[in-house]
Design an enzyme around this catalytic site. Structure first.
Site, short mmCIF file in Angstrom:
data_model
loop_
_atom_site.label_atom_id
_atom_site.label_comp_id
_atom_site.label_asym_id
_atom_site.label_seq_id
_atom_site.Cartn_x
_atom_site.Cartn_y
_atom_site.Cartn_z
N ASP A 101 69.51 39.45 -5.20
CA ASP A 101 68.98 38.11 -4.92
C ASP A 101 67.83 37.80 -5.86
O ASP A 101 66.74 38.38 -5.75
CB ASP A 101 68.50 38.04 -3.46
CG ASP A 101 69.65 38.01 -2.48
OD1 ASP A 101 70.51 37.13 -2.61
OD2 ASP A 101 69.67 38.85 -1.56
N MET A 141 75.87 29.89 2.02
CA MET A 141 74.64 30.38 2.61
C MET A 141 74.65 30.10 4.12
O MET A 141 74.74 28.95 4.54
CB MET A 141 73.43 29.68 1.98
CG MET A 141 73.23 29.96 0.50
SD MET A 141 72.94 31.71 0.14
CE MET A 141 71.44 32.03 1.08
N GLY A 143 65.90 32.06 0.47
CA GLY A 143 64.50 32.30 0.18
C GLY A 143 63.91 33.52 0.84
O GLY A 143 62.96 34.10 0.35
N GLY A 168 73.72 35.79 4.42
CA GLY A 168 72.71 35.44 5.42
C GLY A 168 73.13 35.75 6.84
O GLY A 168 74.15 35.27 7.32
N GLY A 169 72.36 36.61 7.50
CA GLY A 169 72.56 36.87 8.92
C GLY A 169 73.82 37.63 9.26
O GLY A 169 74.29 37.56 10.40
N GLY A 220 71.77 42.54 4.24
CA GLY A 220 70.57 43.23 3.80
C GLY A 220 70.04 44.15 4.87
O GLY A 220 70.35 45.34 4.92
#
Length: 229
Positions: free
Chosen positions: A38, A140, A145, A177-178, A198
């Site tokens: 990222d 996303m 961010g 994401g998530g 992540g």
């Protein structure tokens, strides 16, 4: 060869920054399919992370795919540097500039596969005429961010519509994401095949004890694959 099997792409944003090389070796040994990088510029998104030198430094440690996600604007001026750093895939945001078609041309011209990312508030209508120029579309499912954000459920329907729009084109649908064992099945069932995770991958493990990485990867993969059955 292109395939739509579930691929888990751990984001090194959640790795130990002091041990990137060892973290990458560990997570690949534990079953990671791709490594997701990222890149944030503190301008397009409210955070600052990595540049081409970091990508070049970790490239020798990556045996799979280096999947570089550019959350930067402007983007075109940096494509060659990230390509030279060893990126296999370079993904730029639709929202990052006015000439996305040109950006995708530049990525492919630099010898990389071209990805196009969409923020949660962005629809899919604008990408219809660029589908034959992309190898991957990154949806996303959090606002870009920061890592560790909560999953935005409205993106499931976006992926379902995107999958129908893609048809039989050889385009990966990536979710960033998530992603957890609870949310991954929703996206897999809707048509996604690359899941970026992540904290959900790196939690509980370390270079000295990487077994939890493998357990976390397998939990996400098993849940996603079961949703396709």
């Amino acid at each position: 060869m292109f395939d739509r099997s579930i691929k888990i792409a751990p984001s090194i944003l959640s790795a130990d920054f002091a041990n990137f090389g060892q973290e990458i070796l560990a997570v690949e040994a534990q079953g990671a399919d791709w490594i997701h990088v990222d890149v944030m510029d503190g301008h397009f998104v409210p955070n600052l992370t990595f540049g081409p030198p970091l990508c070049a430094a970790i490239r020798p440690h990556i045996a799979t795919v280096m999947d570089v996600h550019l959350m930067i604007s402007p983007v075109d001026a940096y494509i060659d540097a990230f390509a030279e750093a060893g990126s296999d895939i370079i993904t730029a945001h639709l929202e990052a500039g006015p000439h996305t078609h040109r950006t995708l041309q530049a990525i492919r011209g630099a010898g990389c596969k071209a990805g196009l990312a969409l923020n949660p508030g962005t629809g899919i209508e604008e990408i219809e005429y660029m589908l034959d120029m992309v190898d991957l579309i990154c949806v996303m499912s959090v606002n870009p961010g920061f890592g560790g954000q909560k999953f935005i459920h409205s993106q499931v329907e976006k992926v379902r519509k995107l999958r129908a729009m893609i048809g039989d084109r050889p385009i990966h649908i990536e979710i960033d994401g998530g992603m957890t064992p609870e949310t991954a099945p929703l996206m897999a069932a809707a048509g996604a095949d690359v899941l970026v995770a992540g904290s959900a991958v790196f939690k509980g493990g370390s270079v000295s004890d990487p077994a939890p990485y493998g357990e976390n990867i397998q939990a996400i993969r098993t849940a996603a694959e079961a949703a396709r059955a």
